[in-house]
Enzyme design. Structure first.
Site, PDB file in Angstrom:
ATOM      1  CE  LYS A 246      -3.301  -1.139  -0.733  1.00  0.00           C
ATOM      2  NZ  LYS A 246      -3.505  -1.816  -2.060  1.00  0.00           N
TER       3      LYS A 246
ATOM      4  CG  HIS B 231       4.458  -6.148  -1.188  1.00  0.00           C
ATOM      5  ND1 HIS B 231       4.625  -4.858  -1.606  1.00  0.00           N
ATOM      6  CD2 HIS B 231       3.257  -6.535  -1.677  1.00  0.00           C
ATOM      7  CE1 HIS B 231       3.559  -4.492  -2.328  1.00  0.00           C
ATOM      8  NE2 HIS B 231       2.725  -5.494  -2.382  1.00  0.00           N
TER       9      HIS B 231
ATOM     10  CB  SER C   9      -3.790   2.451   2.055  1.00  0.00           C
ATOM     11  OG  SER C   9      -3.916   1.923   0.761  1.00  0.00           O
TER      12      SER C   9
HETATM   13  P1  A3P Z   1      -5.099   4.608  -1.056  1.00  0.00           P
HETATM   14  O1  A3P Z   1      -5.720   3.343  -0.542  1.00  0.00           O
HETATM   15  O2  A3P Z   1      -4.628   5.503   0.052  1.00  0.00           O
HETATM   16  O3  A3P Z   1      -5.934   5.325  -2.043  1.00  0.00           O
HETATM   17  P2  A3P Z   1      -0.067  -0.353  -3.745  1.00  0.00           P
HETATM   18  O4  A3P Z   1      -0.054  -0.201  -5.232  1.00  0.00           O
HETATM   19  O5  A3P Z   1       1.283  -0.397  -3.131  1.00  0.00           O
HETATM   20  O6  A3P Z   1      -0.977  -1.446  -3.297  1.00  0.00           O
HETATM   21  O7  A3P Z   1      -0.655   1.017  -3.162  1.00  0.00           O
HETATM   22  C1  A3P Z   1      -2.010   1.352  -3.346  1.00  0.00           C
HETATM   23  C2  A3P Z   1      -2.210   2.792  -2.921  1.00  0.00           C
HETATM   24  O8  A3P Z   1      -1.583   3.654  -3.891  1.00  0.00           O
HETATM   25  C3  A3P Z   1      -3.660   3.182  -2.848  1.00  0.00           C
HETATM   26  O9  A3P Z   1      -3.732   4.188  -1.829  1.00  0.00           O
HETATM   27  C4  A3P Z   1      -3.862   3.748  -4.245  1.00  0.00           C
HETATM   28  O10 A3P Z   1      -4.979   4.576  -4.385  1.00  0.00           O
HETATM   29  C5  A3P Z   1      -2.568   4.527  -4.415  1.00  0.00           C
HETATM   30  N1  A3P Z   1      -2.256   4.841  -5.817  1.00  0.00           N
HETATM   31  C6  A3P Z   1      -2.283   4.016  -6.883  1.00  0.00           C
HETATM   32  N2  A3P Z   1      -1.972   4.678  -8.022  1.00  0.00           N
HETATM   33  C7  A3P Z   1      -1.725   5.959  -7.652  1.00  0.00           C
HETATM   34  C8  A3P Z   1      -1.347   7.148  -8.372  1.00  0.00           C
HETATM   35  N3  A3P Z   1      -1.179   7.131  -9.693  1.00  0.00           N
HETATM   36  N4  A3P Z   1      -1.190   8.285  -7.656  1.00  0.00           N
HETATM   37  C9  A3P Z   1      -1.364   8.306  -6.329  1.00  0.00           C
HETATM   38  N5  A3P Z   1      -1.715   7.234  -5.596  1.00  0.00           N
HETATM   39  C10 A3P Z   1      -1.895   6.060  -6.256  1.00  0.00           C
END
Ligand code: A3P
Length: 295
Positions: free
Chosen positions: A48, A108, A138
């Site tokens: 996340k 991860h 998140s």
């Molecule tokens: P939130 O749940 O706070 O919205 P991962 O890819 O490591 O699983 O992380 C997911 C998080 O990154 C989520 O956060 C998601 O919305 C956010 N995320 C994904 N793409 C993004 C982007 N282009 N810009 C900003 N945040 C992004």
């Protein structure tokens, strides 16, 4: 390809003391034996923290900003998730073994669980770190929508588990500290989600330079547009909506949820925040590693 119609939630198991999904643990031998190649690029994060975002940025850089090429397949096939293994569905190490070089590899794992060949081959790595409070929030939503996880319970209980490191991949604190230390001795670009939100152009330029590429300004601008939250949210090749709903249920919470810094303020009570801050200070004291909890 998807034989299972649903996946019953199961408690986490553990591998070398790190809590993890039972089906990853079952195939851990394949992860330990994984053979990195010198031209692999490893994308490493605590869950996340912006994994999908940096993955799409890097694939765009590798493809010189060609949007159509980056839509060739879902992100989990373009950047395979190394330790991922679910029965009859996805196996990250097998996917990667078949993949032509240069490969992009997602993981991860905390540093001590990284297959040794990545260190031996001196692979380039990009680590993205995100502040603990936003990660906790998140992760709470992700636990609900991703059925690989045990039931997170109410927010207050989940937050306690997060602080104790009793969540998948273990302690956030140990994870960021471990990778921060390794970045001193290996070819690791250490990035912050908050910096990427604040000035994506500056951070994308750092990635381009780290990868030894040179891209025209207009290509960089195209990458920035294509990897913005709004664009990624509606792009099926990165928003995980092509995953079967027995695995990810977007009706509970979309994978592309908010994409902001500071959403923790909408979730932490004053008491939770004070308790969290005290624990945080203990865990992070004396470190040069600094996070911004909002921007
Ligand atoms: P939130 O749940 O706070 O919205 P991962 O890819 O490591 O699983 O992380 C997911 C998080 O990154 C989520 O956060 C998601 O919305 C956010 N995320 C994904 N793409 C993004 C982007 N282009 N810009 C900003 N945040 C992004």
């Amino acid at each position: 390809k998807m034989e299972e119609e649903h996946m019953p939630r199961r408690e986490l198991e553990s591998i070398h003391g790190i809590p993890l999904y039972w089906c990853f643990v079952e195939k851990w031998g394949q992860v330990e034996a994984f053979q990195a190649r010198p031209d692999d690029l490893l994308i490493s994060t605590y869950p996340k923290s912006g994994t999908t975002w940096i993955s799409e940025i890097v694939d765009m850089i590798y493809n010189d900003g060609d949007v159509e090429k980056c839509k060739r397949d879902a992100i989990f096939n373009r950047v395979p998730f190394m330790e991922m293994s679910t029965p009859n569905f996805i196996n990250g190490t097998e996917q990667l073994d078949k993949m032509p070089s240069p490969r992009l590899v997602k993981t991860h794992v905390p540093v001590q669980l990284l297959p040794i060949s990545f260190w031996e081959k001196d692979c380039k790595m990009i680590y993205v770190a995100r502040n603990a409070k936003d990660v906790a929030v998140s992760y709470y939503y992700f636990y609900q929508m991703a059925k690989l996880h045990p039931d997170p319970g109410p927010w207050n209980e989940f937050l306690e588990k997060f602080m104790a490191g009793n969540v998948a991949y273990g302690s956030w604190y140990d994870h960021v500290k471990g990778w921060w230390e390794k970045a001193k001795d290996y070819r690791i670009l250490f990035l912050y989600y908050e910096d990427m939100k604040e000035d994506p152009k500056r951070e994308v330029q750092k990635v381009i330079q780290f990868l030894g590429k040179e891209l025209k300004e207009e290509v960089v601008n195209k990458i920035l547009h294509h990897t913005s939250f709004q664009e990624m949210k509606k792009n099926p090749s990165v928003n995980y909506e092509t995953m079967p709903s027995w695995a990810l249920d977007h009706s509970i919470s979309p994978f592309m949820r908010k994409g902001i810094s500071g959403d923790w303020k909408n979730h932490f009570t004053v008491a939770q925040n004070e308790r969290f801050n005290r624990h945080y200070e203990e865990q992070m004291k004396g470190l040069a590693l600094r996070f911004r909890m909002e921007i």
